[in-house]
Design a protein around this motif. Sequence first.
Motif, PDB file in Angstrom:
ATOM      1  N   GLY A 131       0.799  -1.219   0.000  1.00 25.76           N
ATOM      2  CA  GLY A 131       0.000   0.000   0.000  1.00 25.76           C
ATOM      3  C   GLY A 131       0.832   1.270   0.000  1.00 25.76           C
ATOM      4  O   GLY A 131       0.389   2.295  -0.523  1.00 25.76           O
ATOM      5  N   HIS A 132       2.035   1.209   0.579  1.00 29.14           N
ATOM      6  CA  HIS A 132       2.882   2.399   0.665  1.00 29.14           C
ATOM      7  C   HIS A 132       3.967   2.434  -0.412  1.00 29.14           C
ATOM      8  O   HIS A 132       4.732   3.401  -0.477  1.00 29.14           O
ATOM      9  CB  HIS A 132       3.551   2.466   2.048  1.00 29.14           C
ATOM     10  N   ALA A 133       4.024   1.408  -1.241  1.00 23.80           N
ATOM     11  CA  ALA A 133       5.045   1.376  -2.291  1.00 23.80           C
ATOM     12  C   ALA A 133       4.867   2.553  -3.233  1.00 23.80           C
ATOM     13  O   ALA A 133       3.738   2.931  -3.566  1.00 23.80           O
ATOM     14  CB  ALA A 133       4.968   0.059  -3.062  1.00 23.80           C
ATOM     15  N   PRO A 134       5.964   3.136  -3.706  1.00 23.03           N
ATOM     16  CA  PRO A 134       5.862   4.332  -4.542  1.00 23.03           C
ATOM     17  C   PRO A 134       5.575   4.057  -6.007  1.00 23.03           C
ATOM     18  O   PRO A 134       5.372   5.011  -6.774  1.00 23.03           O
ATOM     19  CB  PRO A 134       7.249   4.973  -4.390  1.00 23.03           C
ATOM     20  N   ASN A 135       5.560   2.788  -6.404  1.00 26.81           N
ATOM     21  CA  ASN A 135       5.335   2.496  -7.824  1.00 26.81           C
ATOM     22  C   ASN A 135       4.767   1.098  -8.001  1.00 26.81           C
ATOM     23  O   ASN A 135       4.779   0.265  -7.075  1.00 26.81           O
ATOM     24  CB  ASN A 135       6.642   2.645  -8.620  1.00 26.81           C
ATOM     25  N   MET A 136       4.282   0.837  -9.217  1.00 28.47           N
ATOM     26  CA  MET A 136       3.651  -0.440  -9.517  1.00 28.47           C
ATOM     27  C   MET A 136       4.664  -1.582  -9.526  1.00 28.47           C
ATOM     28  O   MET A 136       4.337  -2.703  -9.143  1.00 28.47           O
ATOM     29  CB  MET A 136       2.944  -0.354 -10.881  1.00 28.47           C
ATOM     30  N   GLU A 178       7.844   8.291   2.968  1.00 32.36           N
ATOM     31  CA  GLU A 178       9.038   7.616   2.474  1.00 32.36           C
ATOM     32  C   GLU A 178       9.749   6.883   3.606  1.00 32.36           C
ATOM     33  O   GLU A 178      10.238   5.771   3.437  1.00 32.36           O
ATOM     34  CB  GLU A 178      10.004   8.631   1.840  1.00 32.36           C
ATOM     35  N   GLY A 179       9.771   7.516   4.788  1.00 31.17           N
ATOM     36  CA  GLY A 179      10.407   6.872   5.929  1.00 31.17           C
ATOM     37  C   GLY A 179       9.688   5.624   6.361  1.00 31.17           C
ATOM     38  O   GLY A 179      10.316   4.626   6.739  1.00 31.17           O
ATOM     39  N   ARG A 180       8.360   5.646   6.289  1.00 31.10           N
ATOM     40  CA  ARG A 180       7.599   4.474   6.693  1.00 31.10           C
ATOM     41  C   ARG A 180       7.866   3.309   5.740  1.00 31.10           C
ATOM     42  O   ARG A 180       8.058   2.180   6.180  1.00 31.10           O
ATOM     43  CB  ARG A 180       6.113   4.817   6.715  1.00 31.10           C
ATOM     44  N   TYR A 181       7.884   3.566   4.446  1.00 26.97           N
ATOM     45  CA  TYR A 181       8.155   2.497   3.483  1.00 26.97           C
ATOM     46  C   TYR A 181       9.564   1.962   3.671  1.00 26.97           C
ATOM     47  O   TYR A 181       9.793   0.747   3.621  1.00 26.97           O
ATOM     48  CB  TYR A 181       7.965   3.014   2.056  1.00 26.97           C
ATOM     49  N   ALA A 182      10.527   2.833   3.925  1.00 24.73           N
ATOM     50  CA  ALA A 182      11.906   2.398   4.126  1.00 24.73           C
ATOM     51  C   ALA A 182      12.026   1.526   5.370  1.00 24.73           C
ATOM     52  O   ALA A 182      12.778   0.541   5.375  1.00 24.73           O
ATOM     53  CB  ALA A 182      12.836   3.606   4.234  1.00 24.73           C
ATOM     54  N   GLU A 183      11.295   1.844   6.426  1.00 26.90           N
ATOM     55  CA  GLU A 183      11.324   1.010   7.627  1.00 26.90           C
ATOM     56  C   GLU A 183      10.772  -0.380   7.322  1.00 26.90           C
ATOM     57  O   GLU A 183      11.301  -1.388   7.803  1.00 26.90           O
ATOM     58  CB  GLU A 183      10.523   1.658   8.750  1.00 26.90           C
ATOM     59  N   LEU A 197      16.011  -0.959  -0.834  1.00 24.83           N
ATOM     60  CA  LEU A 197      16.300  -0.264   0.415  1.00 24.83           C
ATOM     61  C   LEU A 197      17.463   0.705   0.224  1.00 24.83           C
ATOM     62  O   LEU A 197      17.427   1.828   0.742  1.00 24.83           O
ATOM     63  CB  LEU A 197      16.608  -1.253   1.540  1.00 24.83           C
ATOM     64  N   ASP A 198      18.483   0.289  -0.510  1.00 25.62           N
ATOM     65  CA  ASP A 198      19.581   1.211  -0.818  1.00 25.62           C
ATOM     66  C   ASP A 198      19.040   2.490  -1.458  1.00 25.62           C
ATOM     67  O   ASP A 198      19.439   3.605  -1.089  1.00 25.62           O
ATOM     68  CB  ASP A 198      20.582   0.557  -1.783  1.00 25.62           C
ATOM     69  N   GLU A 199      18.148   2.325  -2.428  1.00 24.79           N
ATOM     70  CA  GLU A 199      17.619   3.475  -3.161  1.00 24.79           C
ATOM     71  C   GLU A 199      16.724   4.339  -2.282  1.00 24.79           C
ATOM     72  O   GLU A 199      16.832   5.576  -2.291  1.00 24.79           O
ATOM     73  CB  GLU A 199      16.843   2.989  -4.385  1.00 24.79           C
ATOM     74  N   GLU A 200      15.827   3.722  -1.543  1.00 20.51           N
ATOM     75  CA  GLU A 200      14.900   4.488  -0.713  1.00 20.51           C
ATOM     76  C   GLU A 200      15.631   5.192   0.422  1.00 20.51           C
ATOM     77  O   GLU A 200      15.344   6.353   0.726  1.00 20.51           O
ATOM     78  CB  GLU A 200      13.820   3.556  -0.141  1.00 20.51           C
ATOM     79  N   ALA A 201      16.580   4.513   1.045  1.00 20.16           N
ATOM     80  CA  ALA A 201      17.291   5.102   2.183  1.00 20.16           C
ATOM     81  C   ALA A 201      18.109   6.313   1.759  1.00 20.16           C
ATOM     82  O   ALA A 201      18.242   7.283   2.514  1.00 20.16           O
ATOM     83  CB  ALA A 201      18.186   4.060   2.841  1.00 20.16           C
TER      84      ALA A 201
END
Length: 234
Positions: free
Chosen positions: A76-81, A140-145, A197-201
């Motif tokens: 649900g929190h992912a930034p893309n398909m 963004e922080g929530r998805y990265a966690e 995770l590398d990219e999001e962080a």
Amino acid sequence: MTSRTNWQTWAAGREAPRITDWLREISEPDWSATVQHPLFDDLASGRLEGARFAAYMVQDYGFVDPFTALIGHAIGHAPNMEDRVVLGQFMGMLTSDENSTFQRTFEAFGVSARTEYLPATRDFRKLLRDTGTGRAPSGEGRYAEMLAVLVVTEWLYLDWATRISRAEGLHPLMDEWIDLHDNPDFRAFVDWLRRRLDEEAAGLDDADFSRMAERFRETVAKELAFHDAVHPRR
């Protein structure tokens, strides 16, 4: 230890530094203690008797419900398909192949999935629920966690499953449990999780970055505590 400054200091002078490699390093010695846990050596060598394997699987099954809920939150929190597709495919594996291994193990060894969870199991279940429903300073922080927790749980299992040497004649369900965590598709999924995770962080603000790193280290500590509880180190 978990600040962006710490990461930048660690990365300086290294060729192609990765945030996930740094996260693993700052999670020592718990990371290596989990990967090298005697539970996995006993499992691979055939020294883990059926009753203890079944007891371990019952406790591990306690994570399936909150873990699949966490993946649902991540979808649900992912930034893309693309992320939603990959996470959805993994959810499908968990609720089919892996769930089938659990159910057939319980049937084969005559145990029930309904049990009193160990304190370490309850603590880990709470971490999974809290990560899914928590409130990070930013989306963004929530998805990265969430990705941080997924990276720990799956990368650790890949590491132990690819480390051990299997003896011949293991119970088929023990072999199957190892196979679930040592196959090309699972390795590709772990590689994808680490990359994402590398990219999001990299794009997080300082507060979210520290929260993500702390969540990673906390998850590693919970993994070790769980495995010590189900199979105490001698």
